[in-house]
Scaffold this motif. Structure first.
Motif, PDB file in Angstrom:
ATOM      1  N   ASP A 149      -0.195   6.984  -6.802  1.00 63.17           N
ATOM      2  CA  ASP A 149       0.809   6.850  -7.762  1.00 63.17           C
ATOM      3  C   ASP A 149       0.441   5.741  -8.727  1.00 63.17           C
ATOM      4  O   ASP A 149       1.051   5.861  -9.879  1.00 63.17           O
ATOM      5  CB  ASP A 149       2.213   6.609  -7.250  1.00 63.17           C
ATOM      6  N   PHE A 150      -0.585   5.136  -8.470  1.00 59.80           N
ATOM      7  CA  PHE A 150      -0.954   3.862  -9.527  1.00 59.80           C
ATOM      8  C   PHE A 150      -1.520   4.729 -10.701  1.00 59.80           C
ATOM      9  O   PHE A 150      -2.404   5.445 -10.694  1.00 59.80           O
ATOM     10  CB  PHE A 150      -2.006   2.950  -8.854  1.00 59.80           C
ATOM     11  N   GLU A 202       5.338  -3.754  -0.462  1.00 55.86           N
ATOM     12  CA  GLU A 202       6.005  -2.422   0.275  1.00 55.86           C
ATOM     13  C   GLU A 202       5.018  -1.225  -0.090  1.00 55.86           C
ATOM     14  O   GLU A 202       4.932  -0.523   0.822  1.00 55.86           O
ATOM     15  CB  GLU A 202       7.251  -2.253  -0.750  1.00 55.86           C
ATOM     16  N   ARG A 203       4.607  -1.240  -1.286  1.00 53.63           N
ATOM     17  CA  ARG A 203       3.633   0.119  -1.692  1.00 53.63           C
ATOM     18  C   ARG A 203       3.226  -0.062  -2.983  1.00 53.63           C
ATOM     19  O   ARG A 203       3.600  -0.957  -3.886  1.00 53.63           O
ATOM     20  CB  ARG A 203       4.288   1.408  -1.371  1.00 53.63           C
ATOM     21  N   PHE A 204       2.170   0.632  -3.436  1.00 46.75           N
ATOM     22  CA  PHE A 204       1.803   0.651  -4.776  1.00 46.75           C
ATOM     23  C   PHE A 204       2.593   1.713  -5.512  1.00 46.75           C
ATOM     24  O   PHE A 204       2.864   2.875  -5.000  1.00 46.75           O
ATOM     25  CB  PHE A 204       0.364   1.024  -4.817  1.00 46.75           C
ATOM     26  N   VAL A 205       2.727   1.500  -6.624  1.00 45.19           N
ATOM     27  CA  VAL A 205       3.454   2.432  -7.845  1.00 45.19           C
ATOM     28  C   VAL A 205       2.484   2.315  -9.011  1.00 45.19           C
ATOM     29  O   VAL A 205       1.707   1.889  -9.296  1.00 45.19           O
ATOM     30  CB  VAL A 205       4.966   1.660  -7.719  1.00 45.19           C
ATOM     31  N   ALA A 206       3.319   3.295 -10.009  1.00 46.75           N
ATOM     32  CA  ALA A 206       2.756   3.496 -11.156  1.00 46.75           C
ATOM     33  C   ALA A 206       2.144   2.255 -11.822  1.00 46.75           C
ATOM     34  O   ALA A 206       0.661   2.135 -12.496  1.00 46.75           O
ATOM     35  CB  ALA A 206       3.510   4.354 -12.228  1.00 46.75           C
ATOM     36  N   ALA A 207       3.076   1.204 -11.980  1.00 48.49           N
ATOM     37  CA  ALA A 207       2.734   0.041 -12.709  1.00 48.49           C
ATOM     38  C   ALA A 207       1.976  -1.168 -12.044  1.00 48.49           C
ATOM     39  O   ALA A 207       1.473  -2.002 -12.511  1.00 48.49           O
ATOM     40  CB  ALA A 207       4.085  -0.814 -13.304  1.00 48.49           C
ATOM     41  N   GLY A 208       1.628  -0.925 -10.648  1.00 49.60           N
ATOM     42  CA  GLY A 208       1.038  -1.920 -10.092  1.00 49.60           C
ATOM     43  C   GLY A 208       1.525  -2.054  -8.457  1.00 49.60           C
ATOM     44  O   GLY A 208       1.661  -1.004  -7.824  1.00 49.60           O
ATOM     45  N   ASP A 243      -6.675   4.472   2.612  1.00 48.37           N
ATOM     46  CA  ASP A 243      -5.324   5.173   1.969  1.00 48.37           C
ATOM     47  C   ASP A 243      -4.201   3.951   2.056  1.00 48.37           C
ATOM     48  O   ASP A 243      -3.347   4.271   2.920  1.00 48.37           O
ATOM     49  CB  ASP A 243      -5.175   6.443   2.968  1.00 48.37           C
ATOM     50  N   LEU A 244      -4.030   3.177   1.022  1.00 49.88           N
ATOM     51  CA  LEU A 244      -3.099   2.513   0.747  1.00 49.88           C
ATOM     52  C   LEU A 244      -1.818   3.149   0.538  1.00 49.88           C
ATOM     53  O   LEU A 244      -1.699   4.023  -0.402  1.00 49.88           O
ATOM     54  CB  LEU A 244      -3.468   1.234  -0.046  1.00 49.88           C
TER      55      LEU A 244
END
Length: 593
Positions: A330-331, A492-498, A324-325
């Motif tokens: 949200d990616f 930091e964390r993963f987001v929609a774009a990467g 659970d990264l």
């Protein structure tokens, strides 16, 4: 012709001398064992000598270190086992002087017998003190009266040959596979090299065995893996029992070639195999000495089987591990595990992040790169990278110049302290051979490691079956910058774009590949057999307190439950020992618990 007798060559005289030294030691050993003399027996081993027994005297895989401890352990079993007749095995690799674990030894393959069986083993005498053994291995190879039905003992075929008006071979095979009128004695879950090796060996011992596998075809455990996969060690070392690969086959087998061979092997070895069938759960009935094992086919039909023995041969692991990264949900791109990855053809011109730096991660990265995808490896922990040739080949140096079956015996001789020393020596040599690549990777920021205590990837395999990469070209692509490298701690964390980095920038991606391994076998056991059984047996794989692999290839705390797996050489070698234990139990030679 001259009447003068020609003197033997120097090499012949050395071999004769080595043979005489081994024969003298074996005679003294046999005498001390029959005389039950603990003092005489202990004197035949180096003070810190090693003994590894594979069923012959202890009915288990038993390591022992120290002359006194070895003598005591042997004599504790001898009155029941009656091991005797220790001599050099004829027709095998002759006695020779050779370094093992940095020690010069005189090495010989030996044979002997016990009350119930016949054995093969290995003795390594200290070359500088040949009255003492540095190592001894005693392995059971057959049970008297229950020898394998091969060679001159092969079946006559009378049950179906020219059986006019009756069932022919094909009819009988179909009936045998159906299990409509009986239960299998052994149920093997998993049809890869482990399951097939054991099933073939049990079949030669007349133990009724059924293999089930959830995939549609025999061999799909390899066939369905990523497109570019090939074995990383030599074909000549990967033979299955009884039926070697054709000598014309390539050095490194592609996965589809191997998969089709598995299908052929199952047919040729007359293995009862249910494809498209998974074990749902199982419960052991102690009173009956049977398992109640529910299996389900892809069409939804179910059957409860009642084998005496349940064997997990499902690759030592369970389902894909999906950590659970932070922010991964949200990616907005695609997320796949390496277990689901096929090839990079659909990702040309795209960007991919691969989480992990083990062998599968590098292979997938290389495949994506070859298809025109911009790839970045995300490193979470230290990884050992080593060349396939020459470094990885050093592991199998013991096989050079001798038959495969002799090499299997030599490898089986080593206890953990000896393995650790050998691995340290090999890893140090690997570092020398791969220094340029290692330095290039470190210069790129790659976290490279020699493993705990400098024991390298071989000990990583024993401990967790991961943490290394056998280099098929991926390392050079990283060094050249063709494949990117990003340390996970920068994310930091993963987001929609990467991946959002801690410096505020975004490492953009269309695809994230999780090269994050698989859940351990213990979790599979808990799911299928229940927490009580899982807690009872403890961990599966990994090094146990005695230096042997946890619960592998031997009886577990749960009666009738077995685990097999590992490399092709592991499966080939240890399938015999598991089969002999099961056969001995079935014939009443080894008591049920």
């Amino acid at each position: 012709m001259s009447a003068v007798t020609e003197q033997p060559a120097v090499e012949d005289r050395v071999v004769t001398s080595e043979r005489a030294l081994v024969e003298r030691w074996l005679a003294r050993f046999d005498g001390a064992l029959q005389g039950a003399s603990r003092e005489s027996l202990a004197a035949l081993f180096a003070p810190e000598g090693h003994w590894r027994d594979l069923l012959a005297l202890t009915w288990s895989i038993t390591p022992m270190q120290g002359a006194g401890a070895i003598a005591a352990a042997m004599l504790a079993q001898q009155s029941a086992v009656r091991a005797r007749g220790f001599v050099i095995a004829e027709g095998r690799t002759p006695p020779r002087r050779i370094p093992r674990a940095g020690i010069e030894v005189i090495e010989a393959i030996i044979r002997f017998e016990t009350q119930l069986g016949r054995g093969l083993g290995v003795v390594r005498l200290l070359a500088g003190e040949p009255t003492q053994a540095f190592q001894l291995m005693t392995g059971l190879c057959e049970l008297k009266g229950f020898e394998e039905k091969i060679g001159k003992r092969r079946p006559t075929g009378a049950a179906y040959s020219r059986n006019f008006g009756g069932m022919n071979w094909k009819d009988q095979r179909l009936a045998s596979q159906a299990y409509s009128d009986r239960e299998p004695a052994v149920l093997i879950v998993g049809g890869g090299q482990a399951g097939l090796s054991l099933a073939a060996t049990l079949g030669r011992l007349d133990v009724d065995t059924l293999v089930v596998d959830r995939l549609p075809r025999v061999g799909d455990c390899w066939r369905t893996r990523y497109h570019s996969l090939a074995l990383h060690n030599s074909t000549e070392l990967n033979h299955l029992p009884y039926m070697p690969f054709p000598p014309s086959w390539p050095t490194y087998l592609p996965k589809d070639m191997l998969a089709d061979w598995f299908e052929t092997y199952a047919w040729a070895m007359e293995i009862n195999f249910w494809t498209g069938t998974e074990l749902v759960h199982a419960r052991h009935d102690a009173a009956a000495g049977k398992w109640h094992a529910l299996v389900r086919k892809t069409d939804g039909t179910e059957r409860t089987l009642h084998p005496t023995h349940l064997v997990f041969a499902n690759g030592l692991v369970g389902s894909a591990r999906r950590p659970d990264l932070p922010g991964l949900r949200d990616f907005e791109g695609a997320v796949v595990h390496t277990a689901e990855f096929t090839n990079g053809i659909d990702w040309r011109g795209k960007k991919a992040l691969i989480i992990g730096t083990g062998t599968s991660a590098h292979d997938v990265a290389q495949d994506l790169h070859a298809h025109g995808c911009k790839v970045t490896l995300v490193q979470r922990g230290e990884t050992m990278v080593l060349s396939i040739d020459p470094s990885a080949k050093l592991t199998y140096g013991v096989y050079e110049g001798i038959p495969l079956e002799d090499g299997d015996l030599l490898v089986s001789t080593n206890t953990l302290p000896v393995v650790r020393k050998i691995m340290q020596m090999i890893t140090a040599r690997m570092v020398e051979l791969d220094r340029k690549t290692i330095e290039g990777l470190i210069a790129c920021g790659f976290k490279w490691t020699m493993g705990e205590d400098g024991t390298g990837h071989n000990m990583m395999i024993r401990k967790r079956y991961g943490g290394y990469y056998l280099d098929a070209g991926g390392a050079e692509l990283i060094i050249k910058g063709d494949i990117g490298l990003l340390q996970f701690e920068r994310i930091e964390r993963f987001v929609a774009a990467g991946a959002l980095l801690k410096d505020g920038s975004i490492e953009r991606a269309d695809l994230i590949v999780l090269a994050t391994g698989f859940v351990p076998q213990a979790e599979v056991v808990a799911q299928m057999l229940g927490e009580t059984v899982a807690n009872k047996i403890g961990p599966v794989w990994g090094i146990g307190a005695d230096g042997e692999m946890n619960n592998m290839w031997k009886r577990t705390a749960q009666e009738g439950l077995w685990f097999v797996g590992g490399s092709f050489s592991n499966c080939r070698t240890y399938s015999r020992y598991v089969a002999l234990q099961i056969k001995a139990i079935e014939e009443g030679l080894l008591a049920r618990r």
